[in-house]
Scaffold this active site. Structure first.
Site, mmCIF file in Angstrom:
data_model
loop_
_atom_site.group_PDB
_atom_site.id
_atom_site.type_symbol
_atom_site.label_atom_id
_atom_site.label_comp_id
_atom_site.label_asym_id
_atom_site.label_seq_id
_atom_site.Cartn_x
_atom_site.Cartn_y
_atom_site.Cartn_z
ATOM 1 N N CYS A 1 -4.661 2.746 -7.692
ATOM 2 C CA CYS A 1 -4.904 1.308 -7.840
ATOM 3 C C CYS A 1 -6.381 0.913 -7.836
ATOM 4 O O CYS A 1 -6.876 0.381 -8.826
ATOM 5 C CB CYS A 1 -4.164 0.558 -6.749
ATOM 6 N N ARG B 1 0.850 -1.194 0.000
ATOM 7 C CA ARG B 1 0.000 0.000 0.000
ATOM 8 C C ARG B 1 0.881 1.237 0.000
ATOM 9 O O ARG B 1 1.952 1.234 0.636
ATOM 10 C CB ARG B 1 -0.865 0.037 1.278
ATOM 11 N N LYS C 1 -8.494 2.289 -10.779
ATOM 12 C CA LYS C 1 -8.012 1.751 -12.060
ATOM 13 C C LYS C 1 -8.300 0.250 -12.169
ATOM 14 O O LYS C 1 -8.786 -0.231 -13.189
ATOM 15 C CB LYS C 1 -6.502 2.023 -12.143
HETATM 16 C C1 UGA Z 1 -4.160 -0.751 -2.550
HETATM 17 C C2 UGA Z 1 -4.167 -2.110 -1.848
HETATM 18 O O1 UGA Z 1 -4.558 -1.971 -0.485
HETATM 19 C C3 UGA Z 1 -2.796 -2.778 -1.925
HETATM 20 O O2 UGA Z 1 -2.843 -4.069 -1.360
HETATM 21 C C4 UGA Z 1 -2.378 -2.867 -3.394
HETATM 22 O O3 UGA Z 1 -1.085 -3.412 -3.535
HETATM 23 C C5 UGA Z 1 -2.382 -1.474 -4.008
HETATM 24 O O4 UGA Z 1 -3.703 -0.900 -3.890
HETATM 25 C C6 UGA Z 1 -1.986 -1.624 -5.457
HETATM 26 O O5 UGA Z 1 -2.717 -2.264 -6.202
HETATM 27 O O6 UGA Z 1 -0.890 -1.208 -5.811
HETATM 28 P P1 UGA Z 1 -3.328 1.707 -1.889
HETATM 29 O O7 UGA Z 1 -4.155 2.149 -3.048
HETATM 30 O O8 UGA Z 1 -1.932 2.168 -1.804
HETATM 31 O O9 UGA Z 1 -3.277 0.098 -1.815
HETATM 32 O O10 UGA Z 1 -4.024 2.197 -0.543
HETATM 33 P P2 UGA Z 1 -5.139 1.615 0.447
HETATM 34 O O11 UGA Z 1 -4.612 1.692 1.812
HETATM 35 O O12 UGA Z 1 -5.645 0.312 -0.001
HETATM 36 O O13 UGA Z 1 -6.290 2.721 0.311
HETATM 37 C C7 UGA Z 1 -7.015 2.874 -0.907
HETATM 38 C C8 UGA Z 1 -8.160 3.842 -0.694
HETATM 39 O O14 UGA Z 1 -9.149 3.251 0.136
HETATM 40 C C9 UGA Z 1 -7.772 5.159 -0.005
HETATM 41 O O15 UGA Z 1 -8.411 6.223 -0.654
HETATM 42 C C10 UGA Z 1 -8.281 5.009 1.408
HETATM 43 O O16 UGA Z 1 -8.639 6.236 1.995
HETATM 44 C C11 UGA Z 1 -9.518 4.154 1.175
HETATM 45 N N1 UGA Z 1 -9.900 3.358 2.368
HETATM 46 C C12 UGA Z 1 -9.106 2.367 2.829
HETATM 47 C C13 UGA Z 1 -11.114 3.622 2.975
HETATM 48 O O17 UGA Z 1 -11.882 4.525 2.550
HETATM 49 N N2 UGA Z 1 -11.490 2.875 4.063
HETATM 50 C C14 UGA Z 1 -10.701 1.868 4.554
HETATM 51 O O18 UGA Z 1 -11.111 1.211 5.546
HETATM 52 C C15 UGA Z 1 -9.483 1.616 3.926
#
Ligand code: UGA
Length: 458
Positions: free
Chosen positions: A250, A144, A253
């Site tokens: 991620c 992440r 997309k």
């Molecule tokens: C995500 C995945 O979690 C990773 O496992 C994956 O490797 C990555 O995409 C990728 O494909 O490269 P990332 O996009 O960096 O990671 O961040 P996340 O922590 O997953 O958050 C994504 C979005 O979801 C953020 O906007 C965050 O605010 C939101 N989110 C996350 C929520 O609204 N609620 C939550 O409980 C968790």
């Protein structure tokens, strides 16, 4: 992802060559400047550079010739129709084919549609200058942003998609020091695991966001609901935080690409399609709340706290802040904004914004605050000072960081997601007023006076 993986492989004791075609990026890295903001990356990178385990170059030929394992970590952005754009993967695969000088393992680390491992193998075969042996492996990445180094060094699992025993053995040895479960599978399943994981997590968040929208109207608290359902091991308490939508490079997309992938085999992925639509609407929630609190936004000034799509990154791709700022500007509102890390990136994308040096300058003289990203700095800010500096008192907390009672005590008109907030109490008061008004017309004179008193009290 490429840089973090490279640095982490060096940390594990390997010799790593990081290649990029963008000279500016490589120059920065050679001058010890990280081209992205990521916790622990700079320190780990510099330490490994001093040990001679990592180098940075634009010379792809040199990188290929001097490596046993070549990771493709290029971007696979969305095409306008939602398909993943594989052009960068294709270019790099051709280059690898031309410059290989012995057995190579070529690893697809970028998120790519099912079938790409075979496509890369075909491209290499068709473009080889000399017929060297090679294997193409699908090895999706699950780190992440914001915690990329930690996630890479402490993964939940390693997925190795290959039909070659030799490649599986070498890849397993490479990842063994991480002590994580290693799953060897066929390339197509490995490719699908990545999309399924991201789409599942995006849908999980979206599910909670919809529960939040209902809770809000019924007087339930989505935080309590998440706590309660999260205690079920089958559900788990992770990724249950309701808010104003998922963003980043991620989830948006990959959900779109998965829908397209399904379409290619005549399958309509209704659930993920809905998650995408609901998420787009969820990003508008703070604006809807703002419109209820401030019916005329034209001429008002709003402070947006947080521009990155999540804390601890400077990435603003598909960030809720972009939707929020664009919508408020469309309605004639002025924007002041502050983010601890993403301002330089934001300046290139979001125009007509008054960017400030700190959170207190951002809230000075504004009519309302919208908190979009839950940075630690915002959790720690002096709220009494914020209130004092503002002109108005409207505070919209898109990430449920604060709570209604303490914010109300401080004098804010506080709005959040999926919990009782100023909007809920206003709606209930309006409903009571409406029913008291009805009584007024229906009832006897004495009762009529009582109802009138009630309305006045409300
Ligand atoms: C995500 C995945 O979690 C990773 O496992 C994956 O490797 C990555 O995409 C990728 O494909 O490269 P990332 O996009 O960096 O990671 O961040 P996340 O922590 O997953 O958050 C994504 C979005 O979801 C953020 O906007 C965050 O605010 C939101 N989110 C996350 C929520 O609204 N609620 C939550 O409980 C968790």
């Amino acid at each position: 992802m490429g840089l973090v993986s490279g640095v982490c492989f060096a940390e594990m004791g390997n010799k790593v060559i990081c290649v990029d075609t963008v000279r500016e990026k490589i120059d920065k890295l050679n001058n010890r400047i990280m081209p992205i903001y990521e916790q622990d990356l700079e320190e780990m990178c510099n330490c490994n550079r001093e040990q001679g385990r990592i180098e940075f170059t634009t010379d792809l030929r040199y990188g290929i010739k001097n490596s046993d394992i070549i990771f493709i970590a290029v971007g696979t952005p969305s095409l306008p129709d939602g398909h993943a754009d594989l052009s960068q993967v294709e270019v790099v695969a051709k280059e690898i084919a031309h410059h290989m000088n012995g057995y190579k393992i070529v690893v697809n680390k970028s998120t790519v549609p099912v079938g790409t491992q075979k496509m890369v193998a075909r491209i290499i075969l068709e473009n080889q200058d000399k017929p060297f042996e090679f294997d193409v492996v699908s090895n999706p990445e699950f780190l992440r942003e914001g915690t990329a180094v930690h996630d890479t060094m402490n993964p939940d699992r390693i997925i190795i998609g290959t039909e070659s025993e030799k490649a599986a053995r070498i890849m397993t040895t490479l990842h063994d020091p991480l002590g994580a479960p290693i799953m060897v599978t066929d390339p197509e399943s490995a490719e699908m695991i990545k999309y399924a994981a991201n789409a599942f997590l995006a849908t999980k968040i979206t599910f909670m966001n919809e529960i939040a929208n209902i809770c809000e109207k019924l007087g339930a608290d989505v935080g309590e609901v998440a706590r309660g359902v999260g205690l079920d091991h089958r559900i788990s308490d992770k990724f249950l935080n309701a808010g104003i939508g998922f963003g980043g490079g991620c989830f948006p997309k990959d959900t779109k690409a998965l829908v397209k992938l399904a379409e290619q085999v005549d399958y309509e992925f209704k659930l993920v399609k809905s998650a995408i639509q609901v998420n787009n609407l969820q990003k508008l929630r703070p604006v809807e709340k703002l419109r209820k609190a401030v019916p005329v936004i034209k001429g008002k000034t709003v402070a947006v706290l947080g521009l990155a799509f999540k804390p601890n990154t400077d990435d603003i791709r598909e960030a809720s802040a972009i939707t929020v700022i664009n919508e408020i500007q469309k309605m004639g509102g002025r924007i002041k904004a502050y983010d601890p890390a993403a301002m330089a990136v934001a300046r290139k994308v979001l125009k007509d914004v008054d960017y400030t040096d700190n959170v207190y300058d951002a809230v000075k003289n504004v009519d309302a605050v919208v908190m979009v990203t839950e940075w630690e700095e915002f959790r720690q800010m002096n709220l009494a000072r914020v209130k004092e500096l503002m002109n108005g008192n409207i505070f919209i907390d898109g990430r449920n960081v604060f709570d209604y009672d303490s914010m109300t005590r401080l004098g804010f008109e506080y709005y959040c997601i999926g919990k009782k907030d100023a909007g809920f109490y206003r709606e209930s008061a309006l409903e009571e007023i409406a029913s008291a008004k009805e009584d007024l017309f229906k009832l006897s004179k004495k009762k009529c006076n009582e109802s009138y008193e009630h309305i006045v009290q409300l």
